[in-house]
Enzyme design. Structure first.
Site, PDB file in Angstrom:
ATOM      1  N   ARG A 103       0.820  -1.072   0.064  1.00 29.60           N
ATOM      2  CA  ARG A 103      -0.065   0.082  -0.487  1.00 29.60           C
ATOM      3  C   ARG A 103       1.133   0.481  -0.446  1.00 29.60           C
ATOM      4  O   ARG A 103       1.794   1.735   0.675  1.00 29.60           O
ATOM      5  CB  ARG A 103      -0.898   0.139   1.397  1.00 29.60           C
ATOM      6  CG  ARG A 103      -1.599   1.445   1.345  1.00 29.60           C
ATOM      7  CD  ARG A 103      -2.821   0.828   2.445  1.00 29.60           C
ATOM      8  NE  ARG A 103      -3.854   0.589   1.888  1.00 29.60           N
ATOM      9  CZ  ARG A 103      -4.613   0.883   2.564  1.00 29.60           C
ATOM     10  NH1 ARG A 103      -5.067   1.416   3.876  1.00 29.60           N
ATOM     11  NH2 ARG A 103      -5.941  -0.459   1.761  1.00 29.60           N
ATOM     12  N   HIS A 130      -6.870   0.666  -6.749  1.00 32.59           N
ATOM     13  CA  HIS A 130      -7.416  -0.107  -4.900  1.00 32.59           C
ATOM     14  C   HIS A 130      -8.208  -1.764  -5.900  1.00 32.59           C
ATOM     15  O   HIS A 130      -9.636  -1.694  -5.145  1.00 32.59           O
ATOM     16  CB  HIS A 130      -8.430   0.783  -4.065  1.00 32.59           C
ATOM     17  CG  HIS A 130      -8.429  -0.283  -2.595  1.00 32.59           C
ATOM     18  ND1 HIS A 130      -7.700  -1.254  -2.280  1.00 32.59           N
ATOM     19  CD2 HIS A 130      -8.955   0.908  -1.682  1.00 32.59           C
ATOM     20  CE1 HIS A 130      -7.866  -1.613  -0.777  1.00 32.59           C
ATOM     21  NE2 HIS A 130      -9.175  -0.774  -0.603  1.00 32.59           N
ATOM     22  N   GLN A 133     -10.286  -4.495  -3.390  1.00 31.27           N
ATOM     23  CA  GLN A 133     -11.413  -3.441  -2.985  1.00 31.27           C
ATOM     24  C   GLN A 133     -12.446  -4.262  -3.517  1.00 31.27           C
ATOM     25  O   GLN A 133     -13.617  -4.500  -2.746  1.00 31.27           O
ATOM     26  CB  GLN A 133     -11.606  -2.064  -2.352  1.00 31.27           C
ATOM     27  CG  GLN A 133     -12.822  -1.491  -1.831  1.00 31.27           C
ATOM     28  CD  GLN A 133     -12.995  -2.146  -0.732  1.00 31.27           C
ATOM     29  OE1 GLN A 133     -12.327  -1.856   0.182  1.00 31.27           O
ATOM     30  NE2 GLN A 133     -14.619  -2.360  -0.176  1.00 31.27           N
ATOM     31  N   ASP A 224     -17.056   6.676  -1.817  1.00 32.07           N
ATOM     32  CA  ASP A 224     -15.926   7.082  -0.979  1.00 32.07           C
ATOM     33  C   ASP A 224     -16.041   7.893  -0.218  1.00 32.07           C
ATOM     34  O   ASP A 224     -16.733   9.363  -0.391  1.00 32.07           O
ATOM     35  CB  ASP A 224     -14.945   6.239  -1.983  1.00 32.07           C
ATOM     36  CG  ASP A 224     -13.098   6.211  -1.407  1.00 32.07           C
ATOM     37  OD1 ASP A 224     -13.496   5.668   0.016  1.00 32.07           O
ATOM     38  OD2 ASP A 224     -12.506   5.915  -1.846  1.00 32.07           O
ATOM     39  N   CYS A 264     -16.664   1.716   0.371  1.00 32.65           N
ATOM     40  CA  CYS A 264     -15.467   1.303   0.764  1.00 32.65           C
ATOM     41  C   CYS A 264     -14.860   1.178   2.606  1.00 32.65           C
ATOM     42  O   CYS A 264     -13.838  -0.141   3.311  1.00 32.65           O
ATOM     43  CB  CYS A 264     -14.354   1.321  -0.408  1.00 32.65           C
ATOM     44  SG  CYS A 264     -13.638   2.933   0.011  1.00 32.65           S
ATOM     45  N   ARG A 292     -13.559  -8.890   1.944  1.00 34.14           N
ATOM     46  CA  ARG A 292     -12.912  -8.434   1.473  1.00 34.14           C
ATOM     47  C   ARG A 292     -12.065  -9.218   2.009  1.00 34.14           C
ATOM     48  O   ARG A 292     -10.228 -10.159   0.928  1.00 34.14           O
ATOM     49  CB  ARG A 292     -11.918  -7.676   2.391  1.00 34.14           C
ATOM     50  CG  ARG A 292     -12.499  -5.775   2.519  1.00 34.14           C
ATOM     51  CD  ARG A 292     -12.266  -5.210   0.995  1.00 34.14           C
ATOM     52  NE  ARG A 292     -10.592  -5.165   0.620  1.00 34.14           N
ATOM     53  CZ  ARG A 292     -10.171  -4.207   0.940  1.00 34.14           C
ATOM     54  NH1 ARG A 292     -10.538  -3.499   1.922  1.00 34.14           N
ATOM     55  NH2 ARG A 292      -8.767  -4.353   1.423  1.00 34.14           N
TER      56      ARG A 292
HETATM   57  N1   CP Z   1     -11.102   0.257   3.116  1.00 29.34           N
HETATM   58  C1   CP Z   1     -10.344  -0.255   2.894  1.00 29.34           C
HETATM   59  O1   CP Z   1      -9.219  -0.498   1.786  1.00 29.34           O
HETATM   60  O2   CP Z   1      -9.637   0.537   4.169  1.00 29.34           O
HETATM   61  P1   CP Z   1      -8.720   0.546   5.470  1.00 29.34           P
HETATM   62  O3   CP Z   1      -7.900   1.488   4.191  1.00 29.34           O
HETATM   63  O4   CP Z   1      -8.960   0.065   5.963  1.00 29.34           O
HETATM   64  O5   CP Z   1      -7.360  -0.554   4.791  1.00 29.34           O
HETATM   65  N1  NVA Z   2     -10.058   6.218  -1.292  1.00 30.67           N
HETATM   66  C1  NVA Z   2      -9.710   6.147  -0.091  1.00 30.67           C
HETATM   67  C2  NVA Z   2      -9.967   4.609  -0.072  1.00 30.67           C
HETATM   68  C3  NVA Z   2      -9.684   4.484   1.332  1.00 30.67           C
HETATM   69  C4  NVA Z   2     -10.037   2.635   1.971  1.00 30.67           C
HETATM   70  C5  NVA Z   2      -8.242   6.207   0.205  1.00 30.67           C
HETATM   71  O1  NVA Z   2      -7.303   6.345  -0.968  1.00 30.67           O
HETATM   72  O2  NVA Z   2      -8.031   7.438   1.560  1.00 30.67           O
END
Ligand code: CP
Ligand code: NVA
Length: 307
Positions: A103, A130, A133, A224, A264, A292
């Protein structure tokens, strides 16, 4: 599916429609207890440069359920946080691990990891995508309606990483996708073009600034946060711009009567979604959360050659 063994998942578009269907079916069979693939002694590494609850825990739980192990490579406790070149880190981790989930900010960074690794590299969220997700989201749609093809997914809000993977994932599954964003916050046009290619004429991709038109008759509403991780300083300025794109009771009334709602998470109640809708009878957000883990268990098993 042999074709997925050893493969990376950097973008949702790395999968074919058949591979996506296989992963969703495998995830559903794992969830129901029909199959229990095992990857004993395999090791998953996690390199997370942004916060995470769901992705970190669901990947870890999924790997343990496969009989494997997890090493959390906190950037601040490794040389990653001190700037060791990505190409070197990738080649080092490649010698110890069997699969690596990352990430980070730049999509180019996960691509560089993949370029210097022989093990599967999984995008656990970048600024651009992502994909993990969206595997869970489409599993949730499939559970609800029995299929994705021919249904309409409407996403309201920021044309961000989640929107990008959602557009590509829906196109792969033959699901119509409508993205409603304020002007200037649209998804990247390259993603929209790629999705149109993936849809192969089976479904439509629509980008609009009209939330009502986008919601009308939709089978799934999705949203989101309006400011993603790394954009915290823009959050206050965005609230009035994004207000017409909130999922609330009035928005729900325009969707199909059997429509479900996804998010999400983490959510900002009162901004992109109301508390009432989140906790309401059409919300499938908590099943989506659970999915997930099942979707990633299927993904890990597939790239490790066990499903
Ligand atoms: N939806 C999601 O990716 O959540 P986190 O940021 O908690 O991993
Ligand atoms: N768009 C959001 C998703 C978090 C799971 C971010 O990148 O922060």
């Amino acid at each position: 599916m042999a074709a997925l063994k050893g493969r990376n998942l950097l973008s949702m578009a790395d999968l074919t429609a058949d591979e996506m269907s296989h992963l969703l079916t495998t995830a559903a069979r794992i969830k129901s207890g029909e199959i229990n693939p095992q990857c004993p002694q395999k090791i998953l590494g996690l390199v997370f440069k942004k916060a995470s609850t769901r992705t970190r825990v669901s990947f870890s739980a999924a790997m343990y359920k496969l009989g494997g192990q997890v090493i959390d490579l906190n950037a601040n406790l490794t040389q990653i946080g001190r700037g060791e070149p990505t190409a070197d880190t990738a080649r080092v981790l490649d010698r110890y691990l069997d699969v690596l989930a990352i990430r980070t900010y730049e999509q180019a960074e996960v691509e560089e990891f993949a370029q210097h690794s022989t093990i599967p590299i999984i995008n656990a969220l970048t600024d651009r995508e992502h994909p993990c997700q969206i595997l869970a989201d489409l599993l949730t749609v499939q559970e609800e309606f029995g299929h994705c093809e021919g249904l309409t997914m409407t996403y309201l809000g920021d044309g961000n990483n989640v929107a990008h993977s959602l557009i590509l994932g829906c196109a792969l599954m033959g699901m119509n996708v409508r993205i409603a964003t304020p002007k200037g916050y649209e998804p990247e046009s390259a993603i929209v073009k790629e999705a149109e290619k993936l849809a192969q004429g089976r479904s439509q991709v629509v980008v609009t600034d009209d939330p009502k038109a986008a919601i009308e008759g939709a089978h799934t509403l999705y949203t989101d946060v309006w400011a993603s991780m790394g954009q915290e300083d823009l959050a206050a300025k965005r609230i009035p711009i994004f207000e017409p794109y909130q999922i609330n009771a009035a928005a729900m009334a325009l969707a199909d009567a059997k429509a479900i709602v996804l998010h999400c998470l983490p959510a900002h109640r009162g901004e992109e979604i109301t508390a009432e809708v989140m906790e309401g009878s059409q919300s499938r957000i908590w099943d989506e959360v659970e999915n997930r883990m099942h979707a990633q268990q299927a993904l890990l098993a597939a790239v490790l050659g066990a499903a």
